[in-house]
Scaffold this active site. Structure first.
Site, PDB file in Angstrom:
ATOM      1  N   CYS A   1      32.582  -2.470 -97.983  1.00 38.88           N
ATOM      2  CA  CYS A   1      32.894  -1.930 -96.652  1.00 38.88           C
ATOM      3  C   CYS A   1      33.067  -3.025 -95.591  1.00 38.88           C
ATOM      4  O   CYS A   1      33.970  -2.959 -94.757  1.00 38.88           O
ATOM      5  CB  CYS A   1      31.856  -0.908 -96.215  1.00 38.88           C
ATOM      6  SG  CYS A   1      30.146  -1.439 -96.297  1.00 38.88           S
TER       7      CYS A   1
ATOM      8  N   ASP B   1      36.131   4.076 -90.126  1.00 39.53           N
ATOM      9  CA  ASP B   1      35.127   4.047 -91.190  1.00 39.53           C
ATOM     10  C   ASP B   1      35.794   3.775 -92.541  1.00 39.53           C
ATOM     11  O   ASP B   1      36.663   4.530 -92.969  1.00 39.53           O
ATOM     12  CB  ASP B   1      34.402   5.394 -91.222  1.00 39.53           C
ATOM     13  CG  ASP B   1      33.179   5.398 -92.114  1.00 39.53           C
ATOM     14  OD1 ASP B   1      33.067   4.513 -92.987  1.00 39.53           O
ATOM     15  OD2 ASP B   1      32.325   6.289 -91.936  1.00 39.53           O
TER      16      ASP B   1
ATOM     17  N   HIS C   1      34.453   4.023 -95.464  1.00 40.50           N
ATOM     18  CA  HIS C   1      33.725   4.677 -96.549  1.00 40.50           C
ATOM     19  C   HIS C   1      34.421   5.931 -97.075  1.00 40.50           C
ATOM     20  O   HIS C   1      33.836   7.012 -97.165  1.00 40.50           O
ATOM     21  CB  HIS C   1      32.302   4.999 -96.101  1.00 40.50           C
ATOM     22  CG  HIS C   1      31.495   3.781 -95.783  1.00 40.50           C
ATOM     23  ND1 HIS C   1      31.522   3.194 -94.539  1.00 40.50           N
ATOM     24  CD2 HIS C   1      30.685   3.030 -96.547  1.00 40.50           C
ATOM     25  CE1 HIS C   1      30.731   2.129 -94.546  1.00 40.50           C
ATOM     26  NE2 HIS C   1      30.215   2.011 -95.756  1.00 40.50           N
TER      27      HIS C   1
END
Length: 371
Positions: free
Chosen positions: A74, A259, A261
């Protein structure tokens, strides 16, 4: 996160990306009115290149290597987003807008620099392998400073990108060091048509900071928000416990972020001619951003700026002094023209400037690395 992403796509839930408020919204230096410009804000966010976890790519580190970065990549993806935005700003302009039918050759070239394969200069493969030089094994989690150090090394091998990266350690931005880096006439990577006046090489400036121990000290919140207001803003790489995130703006007391993820399939957009390539291109753009309270951020961050020209850099230094240093009781960092005479690159200095990693995804909450 994967499940939430699917719900957004199929319309099962109403997006809560930008609040309906009279408070101004800032996205990488641009000011918006959420009540009147909601779709314009969303279009700006959608135009940012969004890198996420990918799966089924060519193994990293040989035939038995990793074929996905889910669970460990990430921060590497956040680093890619910062660098991609720098390239977009340099080669396409800050106001460039992406649309599903976009086939701009420069945009496609930028995207190709990050595709998940060994040959791409800024791929997950290259970042992970270069991380070994920063004492990070392939598959090991990075902190903000680690990914910055890796990108600094990688940009030197890609002349077309024509970017120099400076990492300001010890909470100090030293102007003479940056001028020496960006005005060097000996740097063959500075293609004349892409350099600013006086041979200035476009600058991606990264300032790693530690704004508290376990959580952000509220005294830094005002200064951190001001960083998103500067027209040279390239956001903040950091996160919250267990997650690395790319923060691109703020509204009120909340920061807006992309994000990484979400796990998506790997592939190359190429010239965007087939249906598969068109669909893949869309996967690099996030329709709805997210937000959290600024005090929920992990205190380990790296603030990023981009200066295409020397004039933009001079303007940034002036803005930092005027708006970020003089009014704040506790400035995020200092700006000085020369390195203090008493400063010496000792081991103690290295420890003080160390990269205190975010506390997630591995068991070393208090770990730091000596650069």
């Amino acid at each position: 996160m994967d499940g939430m992403f699917e719900l957004y796509l199929d319309g099962s839930i109403e997006p809560d990306d930008i609040p309906h408020t009279s408070d101004p919204v800032y996205i990488l230096g641009k000011k918006y009115n959420a009540l009147q410009e909601l779709e314009t804000i969303r279009q700006d966010i959608l135009s940012k290149i969004w890198f996420t976890y990918r799966k089924n790519f060519v193994p990293i580190g040989g035939d038995d290597g990793l074929t996905t970065d889910k669970g460990w990549g990430c921060m590497l993806r956040c680093g890619q987003m910062v660098l991609a935005q720098a390239l977009v700003t340099l080669h396409l302009g800050r106001d460039w807008i992406w649309e599903p039918e976009t086939k701009d050759s420069t945009y496609l070239k930028i995207l190709s620099k990050f595709v998940d394969k060994r040959q791409a200069p800024f791929s997950i493969h290259q970042i992970a392998m270069m991380g070994v030089s920063e004492n990070k094994d392939v598959g090991q989690w990075f902190g903000p400073n680690t990914v910055a150090q890796v990108l600094k090394k990688l940009v030197k091998y890609d002349d077309w990108s024509s970017i120099a990266i400076h990492i300001a350690l010890d909470n100090a931005l030293i102007i003479s060091d940056i001028r020496e880096l960006c005005l060097s006439q000996e740097d063959e990577g500075c293609v004349s048509m892409k350099c600013g006046s006086g041979g200035w090489k476009p600058l991606l400036l990264i300032v790693p900071l530690r704004l508290g121990l376990q959580e952000i000290n509220p005294i830094y919140a005002s200064g951190l928000k001001k960083c998103f207001k500067f027209k040279q803003s390239l956001g903040v790489i950091g996160g919250k416990p267990n997650l690395a995130l790319y923060f691109i703006g703020y509204v009120g007391d909340e920061v807006i972020y992309l994000d990484p993820h979400t796990t998506q399939k790997s592939g190359s957009v190429e010239n965007k001619e087939t249906e598969e390539e068109i669909e893949l291109d869309s996967s690099y753009h996030c329709k709805y951003a997210s937000r959290i309270n600024i005090l929920s951020m992990d205190p380990s961050v790296a603030v990023c700026f981009f200066c295409s020209t020397e004039a933009e850099f001079n303007d940034l230094c002036h803005a930092i002094k005027k708006d970020l240093i003089e009014p704040e009781k506790q400035p995020l960092f200092e700006v000085t023209y020369e390195k203090p005479k008493q400063w010496k690159p000792t081991l103690d200095d290295a420890v003080e400037a160390a990269d205190f990693e975010l506390s997630g995804e591995y068991d070393s909450e208090h770990e730091f690395e000596i650069l």
